[in-house]
Each structure stands twice: as structure tokens, then as C-alpha cells.
Design a protein around this motif. Structure first.
Motif, mmCIF file in Angstrom:
data_model
loop_
_atom_site.group_PDB
_atom_site.id
_atom_site.type_symbol
_atom_site.label_atom_id
_atom_site.label_comp_id
_atom_site.label_asym_id
_atom_site.label_seq_id
_atom_site.Cartn_x
_atom_site.Cartn_y
_atom_site.Cartn_z
ATOM 1 N N ILE A 57 0.854 -1.184 0.000
ATOM 2 C CA ILE A 57 0.000 0.000 0.000
ATOM 3 C C ILE A 57 0.893 1.238 0.000
ATOM 4 O O ILE A 57 2.033 1.199 0.452
ATOM 5 C CB ILE A 57 -0.963 0.028 1.214
ATOM 6 C CG1 ILE A 57 -0.197 0.066 2.540
ATOM 7 C CG2 ILE A 57 -1.894 -1.173 1.182
ATOM 8 C CD1 ILE A 57 -1.104 0.186 3.768
ATOM 9 N N GLY A 58 0.362 2.344 -0.522
ATOM 10 C CA GLY A 58 1.182 3.552 -0.525
ATOM 11 C C GLY A 58 0.833 4.523 -1.626
ATOM 12 O O GLY A 58 -0.295 4.571 -2.120
ATOM 13 N N ILE A 97 -4.127 6.285 2.084
ATOM 14 C CA ILE A 97 -3.352 5.050 2.208
ATOM 15 C C ILE A 97 -3.929 4.153 3.296
ATOM 16 O O ILE A 97 -3.956 2.920 3.155
ATOM 17 C CB ILE A 97 -1.872 5.390 2.478
ATOM 18 C CG1 ILE A 97 -1.273 6.084 1.244
ATOM 19 C CG2 ILE A 97 -1.069 4.134 2.818
ATOM 20 C CD1 ILE A 97 0.103 6.666 1.468
ATOM 21 N N SER A 98 -4.438 4.763 4.365
ATOM 22 C CA SER A 98 -5.027 3.956 5.445
ATOM 23 C C SER A 98 -6.221 3.150 4.950
ATOM 24 O O SER A 98 -6.515 2.067 5.478
ATOM 25 C CB SER A 98 -5.449 4.857 6.608
ATOM 26 O OG SER A 98 -6.517 5.714 6.229
ATOM 27 N N TYR A 101 -5.492 -0.510 2.845
ATOM 28 C CA TYR A 101 -5.172 -1.782 3.490
ATOM 29 C C TYR A 101 -6.372 -2.721 3.487
ATOM 30 O O TYR A 101 -7.476 -2.352 3.893
ATOM 31 C CB TYR A 101 -4.702 -1.548 4.930
ATOM 32 C CG TYR A 101 -4.475 -2.827 5.705
ATOM 33 C CD1 TYR A 101 -3.499 -3.729 5.326
ATOM 34 C CD2 TYR A 101 -5.277 -3.131 6.810
ATOM 35 C CE1 TYR A 101 -3.299 -4.901 6.035
ATOM 36 C CE2 TYR A 101 -5.076 -4.302 7.530
ATOM 37 C CZ TYR A 101 -4.095 -5.186 7.130
ATOM 38 O OH TYR A 101 -3.911 -6.355 7.822
ATOM 39 N N ILE A 115 4.703 -0.642 3.026
ATOM 40 C CA ILE A 115 4.012 0.651 3.084
ATOM 41 C C ILE A 115 4.997 1.779 2.803
ATOM 42 O O ILE A 115 6.125 1.772 3.301
ATOM 43 C CB ILE A 115 3.387 0.900 4.477
ATOM 44 C CG1 ILE A 115 2.569 -0.303 4.949
ATOM 45 C CG2 ILE A 115 2.523 2.154 4.460
ATOM 46 C CD1 ILE A 115 2.040 -0.159 6.376
#
Length: 256
Positions: A57-58, A97-98, A101, A115
């Protein structure tokens, strides 16, 4: 079957389209999607659906070249011979980004969650909201105190993301350090001193928790990440070779 005849205007239009497609194919390069899609997948809980050992993720550093399956996550999958859950989005800030996930399904788990994030929050020229009164805007009308506060806020947000991962998974969390630009005429402009402070905060998070690893991307003995300039003076996002370099650093430092 009779031949199809085009008017001169139509012929010119078709030639222009063909030329554009040829140019774009040169920019994007040859796709690795056939090779990537042929990699093994796993069904950890026998529900006839794909499960993953690794999730990424990112932001755009990890998202670039996804269309040709040459992003960092794709490159890593090709190196370790398995498909990876790839969720990064170009332009994403920590709050986006949160939401990227994906917790593991029942009776499954990840081994690794990779991340990155924070650079888009730092360079924002907008008021990021509480508790800041003004934006850091380090790539514009820089405010030093706001940038220092933003580094702390980003660190807390990243810590919250890690908490969410650790609440649902026993995976190792790999934080990717940001590498420096070649000069101030880049996507991040003059922001790197604050970005480097953010890197140091991420190192501190890793030092305090054995299940967090910081992936170093620059410094003595490290290769210079190859950067691209597809649209104006970018000079920061990785080229396809740069994405492969980052994947190699992840593989090397985590001994995958």
C-alpha cells in the motif's frame, strides 16, 4: 471480400493515431503482465479464492508503472515467484493510504505488508486540517514550523496505519524510506530536508518494534534510484528500472 478505401482525411487520422500509439508504447515499454499473471497464487483457507502472502500500500513511488506490471510490487512478485496484492495509488496521502489496506480473510494472514507514504502530505499547498493552522507547502511558500508539525502528524498517522495492520495480522511491516531527488528541480522540490526527517521518524518506529522494518533506499553503498521525467521536470518517481531497484532492496534487506 472488397478492399476498404479511406478518404485522405481519414487516412491521415489513422496515421496520427498509429503514430501516437507507437510513441506511447515506447514511453511505457514492453509489458510484463503476461509473466506476472502467470506467477503462482495461493488459497490459504480452501475457499477457492486467491490469498496473498504480501500486500503493498502507498503512494506513487510504489504505484508507478502498474499499467505495464513493472511497479515495485510487480517487480517483487517476479523476483520471489508469487503474486502480490498491489494497492498503491498515485497522489495518495496518509488518509487515503489507510483505506488501501485490506485485512486478511478469516483463517488467512499476510507475511509482509509493505508501506510508503507522507510525501504528498508534506508538499500539499492546502490546509491539511486539524491540528495545523497552515500547510507545510515545502514545495512552494514553505513554512518551517508547519513542516515540522506536519512531520510529527504524518508519523502519528503512519503509526495508526501500522496499528491497524497489527490488529488484524501478524505480518512484518516494511516501511520504505524516501530517497533524495537529484536536485531541487523535481517533484519534491526543496522538500527533502523534511522528507528526510520523516525517514528518521520511520526509523524510530522500526527501532521500537521488532515487527517493523525500515527499508533503506539511499546512502553510502546504495545504488542511486533511477528516476523518470515523463511529464515536465519530475526527476523523482522511479523509472521501470528504478522500481526494479526498489524491489531488489526490499528483497535484499528482508532476505526474501
Amino acid at each position: 471480400m472488397s478492399a476498404i478505401h479511406y478518404s485522405p482525411k481519414k487516412t491521415l487520422q489513422l496515421l496520427a493515431i498509429s503514430s501516437l500509439l507507437f510513441t506511447l508504447s515506447g514511453c511505457f515499454g514492453e509489458s510484463l503482465c503476461n509473466e506476472y499473471n502467470a506467477l503462482p497464487t495461493y488459497d490459504q483457507n480452501n475457499d477457492d479464492s486467491t490469498d496473498y502472502n504480501i500486500q503493498v500500500i502507498g503512494d506513487s513511488i510504489l504505484a508507478y508503472h502498474e499499467i505495464t506490471c513493472k511497479s515495485v510490487g510487480h517487480r517483487l512478485g517476479l523476483k520471489i515467484n508469487e503474486q502480490v496484492l498491489i494497492k498503491p495509488i498515485t497522489g495518495a496521502k496518509l488518509r487515503e493510504i489507510s483505506k488501501q489496506y485490506v485485512p486478511p480473510k478469516p483463517n488467512t494472514d499476510y507475511e509482509l505488508v509493505i508501506i510508503d507514504g507522507g510525501v504528498n502530505d508534506l508538499i500539499a499547498d492546502e490546509n491539511p486540517g486539524t491540528p495545523e493552522d497552515i500547510a507545510c507547502n515545502c514545495n512552494g511558500d514553505l513554512n518551517h514550523n508547519a513542516c515540522l508539525q506536519e512531520v510529527e502528524d504524518i508519523t502519528q498517522q503512519m503509526s495508526n496505519i501500522i496499528d491497524d495492520v497489527q490488529t488484524t495480522s501478524s505480518a512484518t511491516v516494511a516501511l520504505i524510506a524516501y530517497y533524495p531527488p537529484e536536485d531541487d528541480e523535481s517533484f519534491v522540490g526543496a522538500c527533502f530536508p523534511y522528507i528526510d526527517q520523516l525517514n528518521e521518524r520511520y526509523r524510530q518506529l522500526a527501532n521500537l518494534d521488532a515487527s517493523i522494518e525500515l527499508i533503506e533506499t539511499y546512502g553510502a553503498g546504495f545504488p542511486i534510484i533511477q528516476k523518470t521525467s515523463p511529464l515536465g521536470k519530475d526527476n523523482y518517481h522511479p523509472t521501470p528500472d528504478g522500481s526494479e531497484q526498489l524491489a531488489f532492496l526490499i528483497q535484499q534487506q528482508l532476505e526474501l
